[in-house]
Design a protein around this motif. Structure first.
Motif, PDB file in Angstrom:
ATOM      1  N   ILE A   5       0.847  -1.203   0.000  1.00  0.00           N
ATOM      2  CA  ILE A   5       0.000   0.000   0.000  1.00  0.00           C
ATOM      3  C   ILE A   5       0.876   1.244   0.000  1.00  0.00           C
ATOM      4  O   ILE A   5       0.641   2.182  -0.776  1.00  0.00           O
ATOM      5  CB  ILE A   5      -0.975  -0.011   1.202  1.00  0.00           C
ATOM      6  N   LYS A   6       1.896   1.264   0.837  1.00  0.00           N
ATOM      7  CA  LYS A   6       2.804   2.423   0.894  1.00  0.00           C
ATOM      8  C   LYS A   6       3.503   2.637  -0.439  1.00  0.00           C
ATOM      9  O   LYS A   6       3.661   3.770  -0.894  1.00  0.00           O
ATOM     10  CB  LYS A   6       3.828   2.242   2.010  1.00  0.00           C
ATOM     11  N   ARG A   7       3.923   1.553  -1.082  1.00  0.00           N
ATOM     12  CA  ARG A   7       4.596   1.655  -2.381  1.00  0.00           C
ATOM     13  C   ARG A   7       3.648   2.250  -3.425  1.00  0.00           C
ATOM     14  O   ARG A   7       4.021   3.154  -4.176  1.00  0.00           O
ATOM     15  CB  ARG A   7       5.099   0.283  -2.826  1.00  0.00           C
ATOM     16  N   LEU A   8       2.424   1.763  -3.456  1.00  0.00           N
ATOM     17  CA  LEU A   8       1.446   2.259  -4.424  1.00  0.00           C
ATOM     18  C   LEU A   8       1.037   3.699  -4.123  1.00  0.00           C
ATOM     19  O   LEU A   8       0.830   4.499  -5.038  1.00  0.00           O
ATOM     20  CB  LEU A   8       0.234   1.337  -4.479  1.00  0.00           C
ATOM     21  N   PHE A  28      -7.030   5.547  -7.005  1.00  0.00           N
ATOM     22  CA  PHE A  28      -7.275   4.847  -5.747  1.00  0.00           C
ATOM     23  C   PHE A  28      -6.682   3.443  -5.847  1.00  0.00           C
ATOM     24  O   PHE A  28      -6.455   2.925  -6.930  1.00  0.00           O
ATOM     25  CB  PHE A  28      -8.774   4.785  -5.414  1.00  0.00           C
ATOM     26  N   ILE A  29      -6.427   2.853  -4.708  1.00  0.00           N
ATOM     27  CA  ILE A  29      -5.845   1.513  -4.625  1.00  0.00           C
ATOM     28  C   ILE A  29      -6.959   0.524  -4.295  1.00  0.00           C
ATOM     29  O   ILE A  29      -7.799   0.790  -3.435  1.00  0.00           O
ATOM     30  CB  ILE A  29      -4.745   1.470  -3.547  1.00  0.00           C
ATOM     31  N   ALA A  30      -6.960  -0.596  -5.006  1.00  0.00           N
ATOM     32  CA  ALA A  30      -7.967  -1.638  -4.789  1.00  0.00           C
ATOM     33  C   ALA A  30      -7.377  -2.981  -5.219  1.00  0.00           C
ATOM     34  O   ALA A  30      -6.345  -3.025  -5.896  1.00  0.00           O
ATOM     35  CB  ALA A  30      -9.225  -1.332  -5.597  1.00  0.00           C
ATOM     36  N   PRO A  31      -8.023  -4.071  -4.849  1.00  0.00           N
ATOM     37  CA  PRO A  31      -7.543  -5.387  -5.283  1.00  0.00           C
ATOM     38  C   PRO A  31      -7.562  -5.534  -6.806  1.00  0.00           C
ATOM     39  O   PRO A  31      -8.463  -5.015  -7.476  1.00  0.00           O
ATOM     40  CB  PRO A  31      -8.545  -6.354  -4.640  1.00  0.00           C
ATOM     41  N   LYS A  32      -6.582  -6.246  -7.319  1.00  0.00           N
ATOM     42  CA  LYS A  32      -6.481  -6.472  -8.761  1.00  0.00           C
ATOM     43  C   LYS A  32      -7.469  -7.543  -9.235  1.00  0.00           C
ATOM     44  O   LYS A  32      -8.053  -7.418 -10.307  1.00  0.00           O
ATOM     45  CB  LYS A  32      -5.051  -6.880  -9.109  1.00  0.00           C
ATOM     46  N   ASP A  33      -7.667  -8.565  -8.433  1.00  0.00           N
ATOM     47  CA  ASP A  33      -8.590  -9.643  -8.772  1.00  0.00           C
ATOM     48  C   ASP A  33     -10.006  -9.084  -8.911  1.00  0.00           C
ATOM     49  O   ASP A  33     -10.477  -8.327  -8.045  1.00  0.00           O
ATOM     50  CB  ASP A  33      -8.560 -10.701  -7.666  1.00  0.00           C
ATOM     51  N   LYS A  34     -10.684  -9.446  -9.991  1.00  0.00           N
ATOM     52  CA  LYS A  34     -12.000  -8.881 -10.297  1.00  0.00           C
ATOM     53  C   LYS A  34     -13.015  -9.112  -9.184  1.00  0.00           C
ATOM     54  O   LYS A  34     -13.739  -8.201  -8.789  1.00  0.00           O
ATOM     55  CB  LYS A  34     -12.528  -9.437 -11.619  1.00  0.00           C
ATOM     56  N   SER A  35     -13.109 -10.319  -8.665  1.00  0.00           N
ATOM     57  CA  SER A  35     -14.103 -10.594  -7.625  1.00  0.00           C
ATOM     58  C   SER A  35     -13.769  -9.848  -6.330  1.00  0.00           C
ATOM     59  O   SER A  35     -14.671  -9.346  -5.643  1.00  0.00           O
ATOM     60  CB  SER A  35     -14.248 -12.093  -7.373  1.00  0.00           C
ATOM     61  N   LEU A  36     -12.476  -9.749  -6.015  1.00  0.00           N
ATOM     62  CA  LEU A  36     -12.084  -8.993  -4.819  1.00  0.00           C
ATOM     63  C   LEU A  36     -12.321  -7.503  -5.034  1.00  0.00           C
ATOM     64  O   LEU A  36     -12.715  -6.789  -4.107  1.00  0.00           O
ATOM     65  CB  LEU A  36     -10.622  -9.259  -4.459  1.00  0.00           C
ATOM     66  N   PHE A  37     -12.086  -7.032  -6.265  1.00  0.00           N
ATOM     67  CA  PHE A  37     -12.351  -5.626  -6.565  1.00  0.00           C
ATOM     68  C   PHE A  37     -13.840  -5.328  -6.365  1.00  0.00           C
ATOM     69  O   PHE A  37     -14.208  -4.321  -5.761  1.00  0.00           O
ATOM     70  CB  PHE A  37     -11.950  -5.259  -7.999  1.00  0.00           C
ATOM     71  N   GLU A  38     -14.690  -6.210  -6.870  1.00  0.00           N
ATOM     72  CA  GLU A  38     -16.137  -6.003  -6.731  1.00  0.00           C
ATOM     73  C   GLU A  38     -16.550  -5.978  -5.267  1.00  0.00           C
ATOM     74  O   GLU A  38     -17.371  -5.162  -4.858  1.00  0.00           O
ATOM     75  CB  GLU A  38     -16.898  -7.076  -7.503  1.00  0.00           C
ATOM     76  N   ARG A  39     -15.954  -6.848  -4.468  1.00  0.00           N
ATOM     77  CA  ARG A  39     -16.227  -6.866  -3.026  1.00  0.00           C
ATOM     78  C   ARG A  39     -15.751  -5.564  -2.379  1.00  0.00           C
ATOM     79  O   ARG A  39     -16.459  -4.945  -1.583  1.00  0.00           O
ATOM     80  CB  ARG A  39     -15.529  -8.070  -2.395  1.00  0.00           C
ATOM     81  N   PHE A  40     -14.549  -5.138  -2.740  1.00  0.00           N
ATOM     82  CA  PHE A  40     -13.984  -3.882  -2.239  1.00  0.00           C
ATOM     83  C   PHE A  40     -14.901  -2.707  -2.597  1.00  0.00           C
ATOM     84  O   PHE A  40     -15.224  -1.866  -1.758  1.00  0.00           O
ATOM     85  CB  PHE A  40     -12.588  -3.666  -2.843  1.00  0.00           C
TER      86      PHE A  40
END
Length: 108
Positions: A5-8, A28-40
């Motif tokens: 997170i700090k790096r991004l 903004f920072i979010a998960p790369k995986d599609k299903s995790l992104f949708e959850r996020f």
């Protein structure tokens, strides 16, 4: 995940001057995986704030959301979003896509 997170966030900081309209486009920072992104994304829309832009632009809130709700080995990505008040469409893509589309010379 904290170090990632700090790096991004550092990349976000360095990239900010390249955004043509910072009142309209944000990162903004979010998960790369599609299903995790949708959850996020679903979780982010339920957080207190006057708009999704306000929530996703708050790095502390995003970090807390990621750290408290996703596995430590979650692969993260920087995304771009639009804060266009005339449309209800939330357009997003990766920062890498934005760099390519705008033909920006930036060392990611």
């Amino acid at each position: 995940m904290t170090e990632e997170i700090k790096r991004l966030e550092s990349i976000q900081e360095r990239f900010q001057p390249y955004i043509d309209n910072p009142n309209l486009v944000y990162t903004f920072i979010a998960p790369k995986d599609k299903s995790l992104f949708e959850r996020f994304f679903k979780m982010a829309t339920n957080l207190p704030g006057s708009s999704l832009y306000e929530v996703l632009s708050d790095r502390n809130q995003v970090s807390e959301l990621l750290l408290n709700n996703f596995p430590q080995d979650t692969v993260l990505e920087i995304y771009t979003g639009t804060n266009d008040e005339v449309t209800s469409i939330f357009a997003k893509g990766t920062l890498k896509d934005y760099i390519k589309q705008k033909q920006i010379s930036f060392d990611y």
